[in-house]
Design an enzyme around this catalytic site. Structure first.
Site, PDB file in Angstrom:
ATOM      1  N   LYS A 151       0.846  -1.193   0.000  1.00 11.80           N
ATOM      2  CA  LYS A 151       0.000   0.000   0.000  1.00 11.80           C
ATOM      3  C   LYS A 151       0.880   1.241   0.000  1.00 11.80           C
ATOM      4  O   LYS A 151       1.976   1.247   0.576  1.00 11.80           O
ATOM      5  CB  LYS A 151      -0.886   0.020   1.246  1.00 11.80           C
ATOM      6  CG  LYS A 151      -2.179   0.806   1.039  1.00 11.80           C
ATOM      7  CD  LYS A 151      -3.155   0.020   0.196  1.00 11.80           C
ATOM      8  CE  LYS A 151      -4.499   0.702   0.092  1.00 11.80           C
ATOM      9  NZ  LYS A 151      -5.479  -0.088  -0.674  1.00 11.80           N
TER      10      LYS A 151
ATOM     11  N   GLY B 217     -18.609   7.972  -1.970  1.00 13.89           N
ATOM     12  CA  GLY B 217     -17.640   8.295  -3.004  1.00 13.89           C
ATOM     13  C   GLY B 217     -17.934   7.434  -4.218  1.00 13.89           C
ATOM     14  O   GLY B 217     -19.065   6.969  -4.415  1.00 13.89           O
TER      15      GLY B 217
END
Length: 359
Positions: free
Chosen positions: A88, A190
């Site tokens: 990540k 979102g």
């Protein structure tokens, strides 16, 4: 995946505790880049994970987020049957004000220096245009625009996986997986949250939506015929499903005590603040938790399909497996009388351990 961190835990101690292979700190004064790349495990393949851009309160908070998210990617790839490891990236900054082409390209050069061990994609605060800038500096990026031969925005695949995870959970609790008439609270609308709302409304579920962006909340509620609710009212609502689709840690000892939900199933990463305590609390209260890294794997599947050249058709087929995978986790949880997050961990860890022995 339980952890025990304090604010004073050193970086090396955190790396050891989470079992990370490598952590890279990125700093470029000329572009304002401050970022962290965390590579958790590469047993199954190169570490693939999105890059999040967020206004973290501190560098320590950013590091912990990178470590938890990257470890979750390892488990996500493992339980989904993909030949990928977990990684990540997090960029410290406001994506609305601080993001520039120069910053993203500088970050791309740091990714290129990982020599293929880390492949990134879009995440919260980044988009396909950002991936296009990163691609100018490195080939180790996916989720680029379809016009460049990529798979484009992975959000629809993520939402589809969450939708299937919800249906599998509803099947367990109510005996049928139809969502018509079921009440679902979607927190965070979102790109993934909105796609999920669309899928739920298409099946005539009653949907309540909440978001910190008042303008977007009004827009999505009106577009899909959903009911807007204030963020501070979420845990006083009686609903069949709570779908957290924004930041993590919304499921904790304080909120669990207030919950009137039968199921928790959403796209947000790291939904449990304390993975050991909160999983047990949910089990004791009789709330079925669909592990986040299992049901939100659709985006990862889409990126994997782009990397391997499988295309959208194969990505759709692999995403459909999330329904049965969720049912299998629930079955193991019931058989062993363990929280579902523990059951999911066991399945993921077994695959990693089996392939580690082969290697």
């Amino acid at each position: 995946m339980a952890t025990d961190l304090t604010p004073n835990t050193s970086v090396l101690a955190q790396q050891q505790l989470y079992g990370h292979k490598k952590i890279t700190f990125c700093n470029d004064e000329s572009t304002g880049l401050k970022a962290i790349i965390a590579i958790h495990d590469t047993t199954l393949g190169p570490a693939l994970g999105g890059t999040r851009m967020w206004t973290y309160a501190s560098e320590g908070e950013a590091l912990e987020d990178a470590l938890r998210l990257s470890r979750g990617m390892t488990y996500k790839a493992a339980i989904t049957g993909l030949n990928l490891g977990g990684g990540k990236g997090v960029i410290i900054g406001d994506s609305r004000k601080d993001k520039t082409e120069a910053l993203m390209r500088s970050y791309g050069r740091y990714i290129d220096n990982q020599n293929g061990e880390f492949i990134t994609a879009e995440e919260m605060g980044t988009n396909t245009k950002d991936m296009e800038y990163i691609r100018m500096e490195t080939k180790h990026v996916t989720g680029v625009p379809e016009s460049m031969g990529g798979a484009g925005n992975p959000a629809p695949f993520t939402a589809q996986g969450v939708y299937l995870g919800i249906k599998a959970s509803v099947k367990e609790v109510f005996g049928t997986d139809t969502l018509a008439g079921r009440t679902v609270v979607v927190q965070g609308i979102g790109s993934v949250g909105e796609e999920l709302v669309a899928l739920l409304r298409r099946e005539n579920a009653e949907v309540l939506v909440s978001d910190i962006n008042a303008e977007r909340l009004t827009y999505v509620a009106k577009k899909y015929g959903a009911k807007p609710i204030a963020a501070d009212k979420i845990f006083s609502v009686v609903a069949d499903v709570y779908a957290p689709c924004a930041m993590g840690a919304t499921v904790n000892s304080n909120t669990i005590a207030k919950m009137n939900f039968s199921i928790i199933a959403g796209s947000a990463n790291n939904q449990l603040r304390d993975e050991t305590l909160d999983g047990k609390l949910l089990l004791e209260k009789g709330i079925l938790f669909a592990p986040d890294y299992l049901i939100n794997a659709g985006g990862l599947i889409a990126c994997y399909s782009e990397l391997t050249g499988f295309g959208k058709k194969r990505a759709i087929q692999l995403t459909e497996n999330i329904y049965d995978a969720t049912r299998n986790v629930i079955k193991l949880s019931k058989t062993e009388k363990i929280p579902t997050n523990v059951a999911a961990d066991q399945i993921a860890e077994k695959r990693i351990a089996d392939l580690k022995r082969i290697k």
